[in-house]
Write an enzyme that holds these catalytic residues in place. Structure first.
Site, PDB file in Angstrom:
ATOM      1  N   ASP A 192       1.932  15.081  13.727  1.00  0.00           N
ATOM      2  CA  ASP A 192       2.261  14.949  12.299  1.00  0.00           C
ATOM      3  C   ASP A 192       0.981  14.924  11.473  1.00  0.00           C
ATOM      4  O   ASP A 192       0.849  14.158  10.519  1.00  0.00           O
ATOM      5  CB  ASP A 192       3.081  13.683  12.043  1.00  0.00           C
ATOM      6  CG  ASP A 192       3.741  13.712  10.656  1.00  0.00           C
ATOM      7  OD1 ASP A 192       4.024  14.820  10.150  1.00  0.00           O
ATOM      8  OD2 ASP A 192       3.949  12.636  10.074  1.00  0.00           O
TER       9      ASP A 192
ATOM     10  N   LEU B 255       0.815  -1.218   0.000  1.00  0.00           N
ATOM     11  CA  LEU B 255       0.000   0.000   0.000  1.00  0.00           C
ATOM     12  C   LEU B 255       0.846   1.264   0.000  1.00  0.00           C
ATOM     13  O   LEU B 255       0.402   2.312  -0.452  1.00  0.00           O
ATOM     14  CB  LEU B 255      -0.916   0.016   1.224  1.00  0.00           C
ATOM     15  CG  LEU B 255      -2.059  -1.000   1.250  1.00  0.00           C
ATOM     16  CD1 LEU B 255      -2.813  -0.903   2.570  1.00  0.00           C
ATOM     17  CD2 LEU B 255      -3.013  -0.757   0.085  1.00  0.00           C
TER      18      LEU B 255
ATOM     19  N   GLY C  96       8.394   6.800   6.848  1.00  0.00           N
ATOM     20  CA  GLY C  96       9.667   6.830   7.549  1.00  0.00           C
ATOM     21  C   GLY C  96       9.813   5.726   8.573  1.00  0.00           C
ATOM     22  O   GLY C  96      10.923   5.381   8.971  1.00  0.00           O
ATOM     23  N   MET C  97       8.688   5.148   9.028  1.00  0.00           N
ATOM     24  CA  MET C  97       8.759   4.108  10.040  1.00  0.00           C
ATOM     25  C   MET C  97       8.736   2.713   9.449  1.00  0.00           C
ATOM     26  O   MET C  97       9.231   1.762  10.047  1.00  0.00           O
ATOM     27  CB  MET C  97       7.582   4.249  11.006  1.00  0.00           C
ATOM     28  CG  MET C  97       7.742   5.374  12.005  1.00  0.00           C
ATOM     29  SD  MET C  97       9.247   5.280  12.953  1.00  0.00           S
ATOM     30  CE  MET C  97       9.055   3.675  13.681  1.00  0.00           C
TER      31      MET C  97
END
Length: 923
Positions: free
Chosen positions: A134, A18, A22-23
């Site tokens: 965020d 998908l 950053g994680m």
């Protein structure tokens, strides 16, 4: 590591990728046990090998699991299999908001419901102590049915005011891959708040900023703070304004104001509540305000009549009457300029006004919002509530426990109030209550147009009015006390900063004969009305509607529970005509000068109908079961009662006319005898251990301070002054040896605990020594009370941020022990068993059994002594324990009388009425 279609991760079968962040990488997967599609978020190898980031990933799972809201993507579980750790998340179908905005601006009627759902999600997260940090279009999905889902609370952190920027949360996947440290920038650049961009600690206001950025982008199709790269974008965030001209012409002024309040660069000025955003959007969706213009009003007026009236029909005739007067859309309803309209409105089924020591209500300057202090559900808990007059429900403001005497800022966006020995402020839209400075027993405040707050910091005699910036800081004296003046309270800052109006009295506990004084901005002061209290200037004169430009108005004030009015010229700062009675039966308190009424600049008055309280009443016995029986049935304005050591007599402070004296009551004989005569002020009586004398505080001859005086309890002999000093002193407790007197002393920094040594005896005579400091710290310390054996000194301290009960060994040295846990006042030792009692700000009596182990005092958990309550009167001691340790003498609380103050009365067109009965004329 990357996963491929068909690969299994526990019970989950990977279907397709998908995206990535950053994680980690995100996949569509099939839950083979429950036959549903889910989203799997897997850590990237570089992240999985970092223990800090791995811990961050686990924390994200915990954060998401604690949130259960229809607008927040749910977490189904945390899966670990074959060395892979992944979150199992709700799969949200549909496009994200970034994709939707890429096609162009979103129409207002579509954008506002989206923004409202985002606000609801943030409100739920903030209520759990979680901020997103965020928020951006890419983290917001809109399902085909229109439901908005907030994704990726990956930067959320538990709100901890002590954590600052060194919390353990991870950073933004956009700008940084390091753990949060001071100096590291978090969040996506275009949606960062200025404090976030400067690497300062953040709170929920950073989410409000991001939501403002998202709403601006939805309406315009362009970012609020564009830039070619991250550096340019950050520069725009911290130093530039959005292009407000880019907003479509159809965006109403109320939404423009919402955007500006959300995008204030100074977080202290920013809208600080997601609930406030939601309410503003609700108002915009339901219908425009008066400020939105006549054309828009006309569109709302086309709505069917039943849709406008139905909510008020449900509320009943009284609420409907309020809407008829106040709802801006009812263009067909007109009230004659001179007609005084009187309406009654209920606060709500479970709310009862609480006005123990101050004002309970305030009206916003524009008259559209009422703030009030109320107790909910009869449990003793009091909060500050706000209610718009065109709505049915009131909203409780968190962080306002034990609030009293609210007052509005000139723009109506903030409320000042007193609580926990502090002067505080809170946004009317909700959010964190901000402490401004110390105020041990506030008696009213006023907020000037220049941002200065003038307030009365304490109920104690000899305290002048103070002023402090509304942003907080060290307070400084606003005025000095005049000769014979012991109290300045209930201030109001006059329009344009011309001066300050306040109540002045020579008797601290009797205000019917006080004076209304004005001190001009130049420092000159004059008495504008003698014989009254709680004066307020109202801008009721004809002419320009701008309050600061009006010259003529009225002074309104109270005497004996009747509201009076006199014409007043705010330029000359003088009354220009005689006073006339306006309204009888306004609840007020002669003992404090407090009054339950408020007036808006728009010409509305709200008040609580009722009687004038003289500041006292009967004295009652109360036992452990809460049963009450009369002790002294006669009503009187009494304070600070204390049993003699033999329990046969009660010493108390009584207000009689214009003087306050010490009286002794022999309760078995129902005999009351005056000890001091004609004193301007004599208070806080304390018996010597043998019951032969009473020490009290009384002013020095020059009236500059109150020092310690004692006198024989039988009235023979002259009073003898024990101390001479420039600071105010109040006696508290004698050591059982009779050799030491503990007292409190107020200096510029606050209250300290002092010990006065006494030498001699009755035969040779007594000689007071030099007072010494027992406890002097940055915190406020008050009410030192010796234990019956003289080994311990209990006292009240604010070192934890609120008044709590502590104990220390006497004379020391040694440790200290905190006794109370939820606020305390008036420590009282039992003489018959190891028990320590104290009162709470809500009028409850608590008991703490204790044991002495060597040099330590071991206290048990505080528990409620009785279901009954006493009447709280600021710092005045309104109860005492009989020496038998089984019963209290006290003033019963009005809450125990069954009286519920759940209705307020409104007077509309009040200014027209004033001009009729007290005409305003120029000299």
């Amino acid at each position: 590591m990357s996963l491929t279609s068909g690969q299994r991760l526990g019970a989950y079968e990977i279907l397709s990728p998908l995206g990535a962040g950053g994680m980690g990488e995100v996949y569509r997967a099939r839950d083979t046990k429950l036959n549903r599609d889910v989203a799997i978020k897997v850590l990237l190898p570089a992240v999985a090998s970092d223990p800090d980031r791995l811990a961050r990933f686990s924390r994200e799972a915990q954060v998401l699991a604690s949130l259960n809201h229809p607008n927040i993507a749910h977490i189904h579980g945390l899966e670990e299999s074959g060395g892979v750790t992944a979150l199992v998340l709700e799969l949200v179908e549909g496009e994200d908001l970034a994709q939707r905005i890429a096609r162009g601006p979103i129409p207002l009627d579509e954008a506002l419901p989206i923004a409202r759902q985002i606000a609801e999600a943030l409100e739920a997260a903030h209520d759990h102590g979680i901020i997103h940090r965020d928020l951006k279009p890419a983290n917001l999905k809109v399902r085909p049915d229109g439901t908005v889902k907030v994704l990726d609370f990956g930067l959320a952190k538990a709100v901890d005011p002590t954590a600052g920027s060194s919390a353990t949360a991870m950073n933004s996947p956009t700008l940084s891959i390091h753990a949060t440290q001071a100096g590291i920038i978090l969040g996506t650049a275009a949606y960062m708040s200025p404090e976030q961009a400067r690497a300062k600690s953040v709170d929920k206001r950073t989410d409000i900023w991001a939501l403002g950025c998202v709403l601006f982008e939805m309406l315009t199709g362009q970012r609020a703070f564009p830039g070619d790269d991250a550096t340019d974008t950050i520069v725009a965030v911290v130093s530039k304004e959005p292009d407000w001209n880019a907003l479509p012409p159809g965006v109403s002024p109320s939404i423009r104001r919402l955007l500006r309040k959300s995008l204030e660069k100074d977080p202290k000025r920013r809208l600080d509540s997601a609930a406030g955003v939601r309410i503003d959007i609700d108002d915009a969706l339901a219908g425009p305000s008066v400020a939105d213009g006549a054309a828009v009003q006309h569109r709302v007026a086309q709505r069917p009549t039943w849709s406008r009236a139905l909510p008020w029909a449900i509320a009943g005739a009284l609420a409907l009457a309020l809407v008829v007067v106040w709802a801006p859309w009812r263009q067909t309803t007109t009230i004659a300029p001179s007609a005084l309209v009187r309406l009654s409105a209920e606060l709500g089924a479970d709310a009862s006004l609480s006005f123990r020591s101050g004002d309970a209500t305030a009206l916003s300057p524009d008259g559209t919002l009422i703030a009030f202090v109320a107790e909910k559900d009869g449990d003793g808990t009091t909060l500050l509530y706000v209610r718009r007059l065109d709505q049915l429900q009131a909203t409780a403001l968190s962080g306002t426990d034990d609030a009293m005497s609210p007052f509005f800022s000139p723009d109506g966006e903030w409320l000042g109030f007193f609580a926990g020995g502090k002067l505080k402020k809170v946004a009317v839209s909700g959010g964190t209550a901000i402490t401004l400075c110390d105020a041990p027993g506030g008696r009213g405040g006023g907020w000037g147009e220049d941002g200065t707050i003038v307030f009365a910091p304490t109920s104690n005699p000899g305290a002048p009015l103070m002023r402090v910036p509304s942003a907080g800081g060290p307070p400084e004296p606003m005025a000095t006390l005049a000769d014979g003046e012991v109290s300045q309270r209930w201030p109001q800052v006059l329009p344009g900063g011309r001066g300050v109006l306040f109540t002045s009295s020579s008797v601290n506990t009797a205000y019917n004969d006080a004076s209304i004084v004005v001190q001009s901005s130049s420092g000159a002061r004059s008495i504008v009305q003698r014989g009254g209290y709680h004066g307020r200037y109202v801008a009721s004169g004809p002419g320009t509607p701008k309050r600061s430009e009006r010259e003529e108005g009225h002074l309104v004030y109270l005497r004996d529970g009747t509201l009076f009015a006199a014409p007043f010229d705010v330029t000359r700062l003088a009354v220009t005509g005689p006073s006339v009675p306006v309204l009888e039966g306004v609840t007020s308190n002669i003992g404090t000068g407090g009054a339950q009424f408020a007036v808006s600049d728009s010409g509305a008055l709200v008040f609580l109908p009722g009687q004038t309280n003289s500041g006292g009443g009967p004295i009652t016995w109360m036992d452990r079961a809460g049963k009450t029986t009369p002790l002294r049935a006669a009503h009187a304005a009494w304070f600070d009662l204390l049993f003699s050591p033999d329990g046969r007599r009660l010493a108390m402070q009584l207000v009689d006319g214009t003087s306050t004296d010490i009286w002794i009551y022999e309760w078995a004989r129902d005999s009351l005898t005056r000890l001091t005569f004609g004193a301007t002020y004599a208070g806080k009586p304390v018996w010597t251990p043998d019951g032969g004398r009473i020490v009290y505080n009384a002013p020095r001859p020059d009236q500059t301070a109150s020092n310690l005086v004692w006198q024989r309890a039988d009235g023979t002999g002259d009073a003898q002054r024990l101390t001479e000093g420039d600071n105010h002193q109040r006696p508290a407790s004698w050591h059982p040896s009779g050799k030491f007197l503990a007292f409190e002393e107020r200096n510029q920094a606050g209250f300290d605990l002092m010990i006065l040594p006494m030498a001699g005896d009755e035969a040779a005579g007594w000689k007071p020594g030099t007072p010494t400091v027992f406890l002097n710290s940055p915190a406020q310390e008050r009410e030192p009370m010796f234990s019956p054996d003289g080994r311990w000194l209990a006292y009240i301290s604010e070192e934890s941020g609120r008044s709590e009960l502590y104990a220390r060994p006497f004379p020391g040295p040694g440790g200290k022990w905190q006794i109370s846990t939820s606020g305390a006042m008036h420590p009282t030792w039992s003489r018959t068993k190891p028990e320590l009692f104290y009162g709470t700000p809500l009028g409850q009596i608590m008991v703490v059994p204790y044991a002495v182990e060597g040099d330590s005092l071991r206290a048990e958990k505080p528990r409620l002594w009785s279901d009954g309550r006493y009447f709280v009167r600021g710092q005045n001691r309104m109860f005492d324990l009989h020496p038998d340790g089984m019963r209290f003498a006290l003033a019963p609380s009005a809450l125990d009388s069954g009286v519920k103050h759940d209705k307020l009365t409104f007077l509309f067109n009040f200014f027209d009425h004033l001009r009729q009965i007290a005409p305003v004329t120029k000299p």
